[in-house]
Design a protein around this motif. Sequence first.
Motif, PDB file in Angstrom:
ATOM      1  N   LEU A   1       7.633  13.396  22.077  1.00 48.77           N
ATOM      2  CA  LEU A   1       6.338  13.787  22.619  1.00 48.77           C
ATOM      3  C   LEU A   1       5.954  14.983  23.435  1.00 48.77           C
ATOM      4  CD1 LEU A   1       6.420  10.048  24.483  1.00 48.77           C
ATOM      5  CD2 LEU A   1       4.723  10.837  22.463  1.00 48.77           C
ATOM      6  N   ARG A   2       4.700  15.357  23.454  1.00 50.71           N
ATOM      7  CA  ARG A   2       4.571  16.506  24.355  1.00 50.71           C
ATOM      8  C   ARG A   2       3.391  16.298  24.912  1.00 50.71           C
ATOM      9  NH1 ARG A   2       3.671  22.126  21.406  1.00 50.71           N
ATOM     10  NH2 ARG A   2       4.351  22.343  23.309  1.00 50.71           N
ATOM     11  N   PRO A   3       4.544  15.819  26.229  1.00 54.03           N
ATOM     12  CA  PRO A   3       2.594  15.731  27.595  1.00 54.03           C
ATOM     13  C   PRO A   3       2.549  17.019  27.942  1.00 54.03           C
ATOM     14  CG  PRO A   3       4.900  14.948  28.222  1.00 54.03           C
ATOM     15  CD  PRO A   3       5.522  15.414  27.103  1.00 54.03           C
ATOM     16  N   ALA A   4       0.684  16.822  27.911  1.00 52.57           N
ATOM     17  CA  ALA A   4       0.698  17.907  28.243  1.00 52.57           C
ATOM     18  C   ALA A   4       0.134  18.745  29.276  1.00 52.57           C
ATOM     19  CB  ALA A   4      -1.239  17.819  27.393  1.00 52.57           C
ATOM     20  N   ALA A   5       0.542  17.929  30.234  1.00 54.51           N
ATOM     21  CA  ALA A   5       0.047  18.018  32.029  1.00 54.51           C
ATOM     22  C   ALA A   5       1.004  18.221  32.142  1.00 54.51           C
ATOM     23  CB  ALA A   5      -1.051  18.099  32.187  1.00 54.51           C
ATOM     24  N   LEU A   6       2.867  18.020  31.995  1.00 54.36           N
ATOM     25  CA  LEU A   6       3.810  18.085  32.801  1.00 54.36           C
ATOM     26  C   LEU A   6       3.815  19.259  33.203  1.00 54.36           C
ATOM     27  CD1 LEU A   6       6.061  16.056  33.490  1.00 54.36           C
ATOM     28  CD2 LEU A   6       7.706  16.242  31.249  1.00 54.36           C
ATOM     29  N   ILE A   7       3.334  19.431  34.265  1.00 58.62           N
ATOM     30  CA  ILE A   7       3.042  20.729  34.986  1.00 58.62           C
ATOM     31  C   ILE A   7       4.079  21.710  35.778  1.00 58.62           C
ATOM     32  CG2 ILE A   7       1.599  22.170  36.598  1.00 58.62           C
ATOM     33  CD1 ILE A   7      -0.174  20.177  34.815  1.00 58.62           C
ATOM     34  N   VAL A   8       4.708  22.923  35.325  1.00 53.06           N
ATOM     35  CA  VAL A   8       5.827  23.554  35.302  1.00 53.06           C
ATOM     36  C   VAL A   8       5.783  24.618  36.021  1.00 53.06           C
ATOM     37  CG1 VAL A   8       8.029  22.116  34.047  1.00 53.06           C
ATOM     38  CG2 VAL A   8       6.565  24.585  33.610  1.00 53.06           C
ATOM     39  N   ALA A   9       5.925  25.447  37.099  1.00 54.09           N
ATOM     40  CA  ALA A   9       5.914  26.538  37.010  1.00 54.09           C
ATOM     41  C   ALA A   9       7.085  27.911  36.385  1.00 54.09           C
ATOM     42  CB  ALA A   9       5.290  26.764  38.532  1.00 54.09           C
ATOM     43  N   ALA A  10       7.325  28.854  37.018  1.00 54.76           N
ATOM     44  CA  ALA A  10       7.704  29.870  36.986  1.00 54.76           C
ATOM     45  C   ALA A  10       9.278  29.219  36.536  1.00 54.76           C
ATOM     46  CB  ALA A  10       7.633  31.169  37.723  1.00 54.76           C
ATOM     47  N   ASP A  11       9.451  28.015  37.389  1.00 61.79           N
ATOM     48  CA  ASP A  11      10.255  26.899  37.893  1.00 61.79           C
ATOM     49  C   ASP A  11      10.486  25.740  36.688  1.00 61.79           C
ATOM     50  OD1 ASP A  11      12.973  25.766  38.312  1.00 61.79           O
ATOM     51  OD2 ASP A  11      13.187  25.161  40.574  1.00 61.79           O
ATOM     52  N   PRO A  12      11.075  25.931  35.537  1.00 55.20           N
ATOM     53  CA  PRO A  12      10.628  24.631  35.021  1.00 55.20           C
ATOM     54  C   PRO A  12      10.434  23.629  35.101  1.00 55.20           C
ATOM     55  CG  PRO A  12      12.950  26.233  34.028  1.00 55.20           C
ATOM     56  CD  PRO A  12      12.334  26.814  35.696  1.00 55.20           C
TER      57      PRO A  12
ATOM     58  N   LEU B   1      10.096  22.447  38.684  1.00 52.74           N
ATOM     59  CA  LEU B   1       9.141  22.247  39.740  1.00 52.74           C
ATOM     60  C   LEU B   1       8.413  21.767  39.166  1.00 52.74           C
ATOM     61  CD1 LEU B   1       8.707  22.505  42.966  1.00 52.74           C
ATOM     62  CD2 LEU B   1       7.643  25.292  41.794  1.00 52.74           C
ATOM     63  N   PRO B   2       7.666  19.951  39.660  1.00 51.29           N
ATOM     64  CA  PRO B   2       6.734  19.571  39.180  1.00 51.29           C
ATOM     65  C   PRO B   2       5.044  20.420  40.107  1.00 51.29           C
ATOM     66  CG  PRO B   2       7.520  17.948  39.845  1.00 51.29           C
ATOM     67  CD  PRO B   2       8.383  19.629  40.179  1.00 51.29           C
ATOM     68  N   ALA B   3       3.998  19.611  40.199  1.00 52.76           N
ATOM     69  CA  ALA B   3       2.965  19.943  40.653  1.00 52.76           C
ATOM     70  C   ALA B   3       3.122  18.749  41.837  1.00 52.76           C
ATOM     71  CB  ALA B   3       1.414  19.758  39.865  1.00 52.76           C
TER      72      ALA B   3
END
Length: 333
Positions: free
Chosen positions: A66-77, A79-81
Amino acid sequence: DGRQVEGEVQGEVLQGLEGQQGRQGRQVQVDERLFEQRLLEQLGQLQRFLERLLQQLLELAQQLGLRPAALIVAADPALPAYCTNVVAGRTLAQTRERVARVFGAVRERIAPGGVLPLGLWLSARAAAQLAETPGGARSLRDELAARGLAVRTLNAFPYHDFHGASVKRGVYSPNWADTRRLLYTTTLAELLPELLPAGARDASISTLPLGWRPEFALAGGGASLGLASSMLAQLVQHLARVEERTGVRVHVDLEPEPGCTLDRAEDAAAFLTQALPRRAGAPDPRRYIGICHDVCHSAVMFEEQSHALRIYRDAGVRVGKVQVSSAPVADGS
């Protein structure tokens, strides 16, 4: 459920912040600095927990293909939203001020010098005000960026005030048999591409799983499922037009929740495959309507996380967002 707990906590906080009458008729004043300090301490603890849990979820998703499209990360992988419905915002002005103040402080604590991703919640009133303001979405994006904040996803579950004296079942109204829910969601879909950081091409809007089961069953004179299917079919067409115009694929993800019409993975997968079949020459519903998998909701329904994700994979249903929340554990004594 996290919403009920958040609603109770925020009811107490807002009683002080907004000077509402206390039980003895006195004005209750809350030290905002103390509130922010306590919030930051709790978020710091939660951050460490989320980093471990997020890594486990990513490993599980990889194992399942699976590739969750909005498992959100920033510059720090890791770090979730953070979802902003933890702070109140009945109007656009309230939302702007409180999100910038509270989450700006969180960003300084958790990601100093970096960017804190946000799962922004806008009430229907705030969303309408933003849509009516020329250049409003871009202005809000730039205002948040100046504080190191970036919108990566939207929460469109609560429609009304999420911080009233009583939240409970009111959070499920209007449901997906009501045109107000469709209009609210399409308004957010129009705003989201301009709220995203430059270069973003994919983003999620989470929404309720049709409605609270007892009330939804009576909606539309008993034709609630048909009405909801029609609303979502119209939404697919709208989202396809948004992507064609902006180049951003906005997908709306139903969030199964205990007590709602869709509260288990098999229910949600069955509904999406039956109510929104693929048709030649038409936009693919699987591209635009998916699932927001809330690990707490799934656990409350006694689902194994891997089992729920396999159900979605096998049904060809996208997991557009993974939401990490918590719930108290009772020992049954």
